[in-house]
Write an enzyme that holds these catalytic residues in place. Sequence first.
Site, short mmCIF file in Angstrom:
data_model
loop_
_atom_site.label_atom_id
_atom_site.label_comp_id
_atom_site.label_asym_id
_atom_site.label_seq_id
_atom_site.Cartn_x
_atom_site.Cartn_y
_atom_site.Cartn_z
N PRO A 92 2.44 2.12 -11.49
CA PRO A 92 2.03 3.53 -11.40
C PRO A 92 1.61 4.14 -12.73
O PRO A 92 0.99 5.20 -12.76
CB PRO A 92 3.28 4.23 -10.83
CG PRO A 92 4.41 3.31 -11.11
CD PRO A 92 3.85 1.93 -11.08
N GLU A 119 13.33 -1.09 -11.31
CA GLU A 119 13.01 0.05 -12.16
C GLU A 119 11.70 -0.14 -12.93
O GLU A 119 10.99 0.80 -13.21
CB GLU A 119 14.15 0.28 -13.15
CG GLU A 119 13.96 1.48 -14.07
CD GLU A 119 13.93 2.81 -13.31
OE1 GLU A 119 13.37 3.78 -13.86
OE2 GLU A 119 14.46 2.87 -12.19
N ARG A 157 -14.38 -7.80 -0.63
CA ARG A 157 -15.50 -7.36 0.21
C ARG A 157 -16.80 -7.23 -0.59
O ARG A 157 -17.89 -7.16 -0.02
CB ARG A 157 -15.17 -6.03 0.90
CG ARG A 157 -15.04 -4.86 -0.05
CD ARG A 157 -14.52 -3.62 0.67
NE ARG A 157 -15.37 -3.23 1.77
CZ ARG A 157 -16.49 -2.53 1.64
NH1 ARG A 157 -16.90 -2.15 0.43
NH2 ARG A 157 -17.21 -2.21 2.70
N ASP A 172 -21.66 2.18 0.05
CA ASP A 172 -20.33 2.74 0.26
C ASP A 172 -20.10 3.99 -0.59
O ASP A 172 -20.72 4.17 -1.64
CB ASP A 172 -19.25 1.72 -0.15
CG ASP A 172 -19.07 0.65 0.90
OD1 ASP A 172 -19.42 0.91 2.06
OD2 ASP A 172 -18.59 -0.43 0.56
#
Length: 249
Positions: A92, A119, A157, A172
Amino acid sequence: MMRIDVLTLFPEMFDGVFGASILGKAKDKGIVSLEAINFREYSNNKHNTVDDYPYGGGGGMVLKPEPVFAAVEDLMAKKESGARPRVILMCPQGESFTQKKAEELAKEEHLVLICGHYEGYDERIREHLVTDELSIGDYVLTGGEIPAMTVIDSVVRLLPGVLGNETSAVTDSYSTGLLEYPHYTRPPVFRDWAVPDVLVSGNHAKIDTWRREQSLLRTLKRRPDLLEKAELTDKERKWLTLQEQDQST
């Protein structure tokens, strides 16, 4: 063939994903090799532990460096070529994953994605092993497996021969810097809602113009921040200014 290896404590999570839909077809065609590896197998202790308490105290457990380093180094030793893979830490704290990043990674021969739990990671993994840290959003999940699946799906893809229509990936959302235009299919009228006349006109020049305008308009309404970096003509910028003025009145 592109090779993608995932280091995870839960390889079974990838069993269905790697064999289904577009990813499964890409594997069957020999376009990509996909493998999930349990890095617990590289633990150097009799209990096969891969985590330990953090130095300095604090809550949670931290992934140890030894099994992760050993797993990556084993993968590199088995490679036929000496080229170093892109080693990606799903985290993150990492760089936000974007379509541009997917296009960049799709040019690589070998990707290694590391999925963490607990953690966090021992900092030496970040400093001395990985080449990239990626995040799929400003939130925290229980592990890196779902983010890794997201990255893999987005990258694979884009590989030549994966999609049935080779222009699909080009048009896209985000590929052009803008959100994609609206799509319609049969029937031409559904519950009194008709397909825009221009799309059934057969005039491809007008259709292209309509799609471009719709793409610009949708981006203006939903993601105006993207317009700051988009490559637009002076005519398009003037047209967008008029649309903004109409919206504000």
